[in-house]
Design an enzyme around this catalytic site. Structure first.
Site, mmCIF file in Angstrom:
data_model
loop_
_atom_site.group_PDB
_atom_site.id
_atom_site.type_symbol
_atom_site.label_atom_id
_atom_site.label_comp_id
_atom_site.label_asym_id
_atom_site.label_seq_id
_atom_site.Cartn_x
_atom_site.Cartn_y
_atom_site.Cartn_z
ATOM 1 N N SER A 68 3.245 -18.461 25.838
ATOM 2 C CA SER A 68 2.542 -17.182 25.769
ATOM 3 C C SER A 68 2.883 -16.345 26.996
ATOM 4 O O SER A 68 3.115 -16.879 28.078
ATOM 5 C CB SER A 68 1.027 -17.433 25.699
ATOM 6 O OG SER A 68 0.333 -16.231 25.488
ATOM 7 N N ASP A 69 2.923 -15.047 26.797
ATOM 8 C CA ASP A 69 3.148 -14.129 27.913
ATOM 9 C C ASP A 69 2.489 -12.799 27.573
ATOM 10 O O ASP A 69 2.333 -12.469 26.399
ATOM 11 C CB ASP A 69 4.636 -13.918 28.183
ATOM 12 C CG ASP A 69 4.871 -13.336 29.563
ATOM 13 O OD1 ASP A 69 4.805 -14.103 30.544
ATOM 14 O OD2 ASP A 69 5.069 -12.119 29.669
ATOM 15 N N GLN A 70 2.106 -12.052 28.591
ATOM 16 C CA GLN A 70 1.384 -10.801 28.358
ATOM 17 C C GLN A 70 1.848 -9.703 29.299
ATOM 18 O O GLN A 70 2.125 -9.959 30.471
ATOM 19 C CB GLN A 70 -0.118 -11.034 28.564
ATOM 20 C CG GLN A 70 -0.979 -9.828 28.261
ATOM 21 C CD GLN A 70 -2.445 -10.128 28.501
ATOM 22 O OE1 GLN A 70 -2.862 -10.301 29.640
ATOM 23 N NE2 GLN A 70 -3.219 -10.212 27.433
#
EC number: 3.6.1.-
Length: 197
Positions: A68-70
């Site tokens: 996951s990355d944001q």
């Protein structure tokens, strides 16, 4: 049942995944997170989420690996983590009275079959107009230097907003659980029917 690996050492993502009550381990992926020239926010978070998940495949060969990355986008600019008070102040000043869009990339990599599912989950945050005193007070109390957008929505950061818009509030914290549940179900793992031993 294949074991689950969370490709992150983020305490926020770990706490979110614990909500699904499925057993998992955390591991730190070692990848270059530098955006590519001309890469937009959606392509960036999907690439990074997939890269994080794939980076652990050599150590976890029969697992479901979650990456996951944001990033947050204000206007046409990708905004990252502030890392310090000066940058956080600038970010909150720029966000004051505006809508900031967050994109959380999510990838589920099956290291046994080499199949991957990925999405970029959007979430919009509408900031109320903030005074300098409010910005200073918030940053002093919560010190969100490691948070994209310079706030923690799960804490005092909620006071900065006028409204929120998105299908899953967990997206804003860093791990879209609705989408993740759907991905896990496609791999034959339903959090509601898994027996914890």
């Amino acid at each position: 049942m294949q074991q689950i690996v969370l490709a992150s050492t983020s305490p926020y993502r770990k706490a979110l995944l614990e909500k699904l009550t499925v057993p998992f381990v955390c591991a730190s992926p070692d990848i270059d997170e530098t955006p590519r020239i001309g890469e937009n926010a959606i392509d960036l978070v999907i690439r990074l989420a997939e890269s994080k998940a794939r980076a652990l495949a050599t150590h976890y060969t029969n697992h479901l690996i979650i990456g996951s990355d944001q990033v947050c986008v204000l206007g046409n600019s990708i905004t990252g983590k502030p890392h310090n008070k000066i940058n956080a102040t600038r970010q909150l000043q720029q966000a004051s009275g505006k809508c900031v869009s967050f994109f959380t990339g999510l990838a589920l990599f099956n290291s046994a079959t080499q199949s991957i599912q990925s999405i970029a989950e959007p979430f919009d945050v509408y900031f109320r107009t903030l005074t300098e005193a409010e910005i200073d007070g918030y940053l002093e109390k919560e010190q969100p230097w490691n948070c994209a957008g310079s706030f923690k929505s799960e804490g005092l950061g909620i006071t900065l907003f006028e409204r929120l818009s998105g299908r899953d509030p967990n997206t804003l914290i860093g791990l879209p659980l609705i989408a993740l549940t759907q991905m896990l179900q496609k791999e034959g793992l339903n959090p509601l029917t898994v027996r914890n031993e």
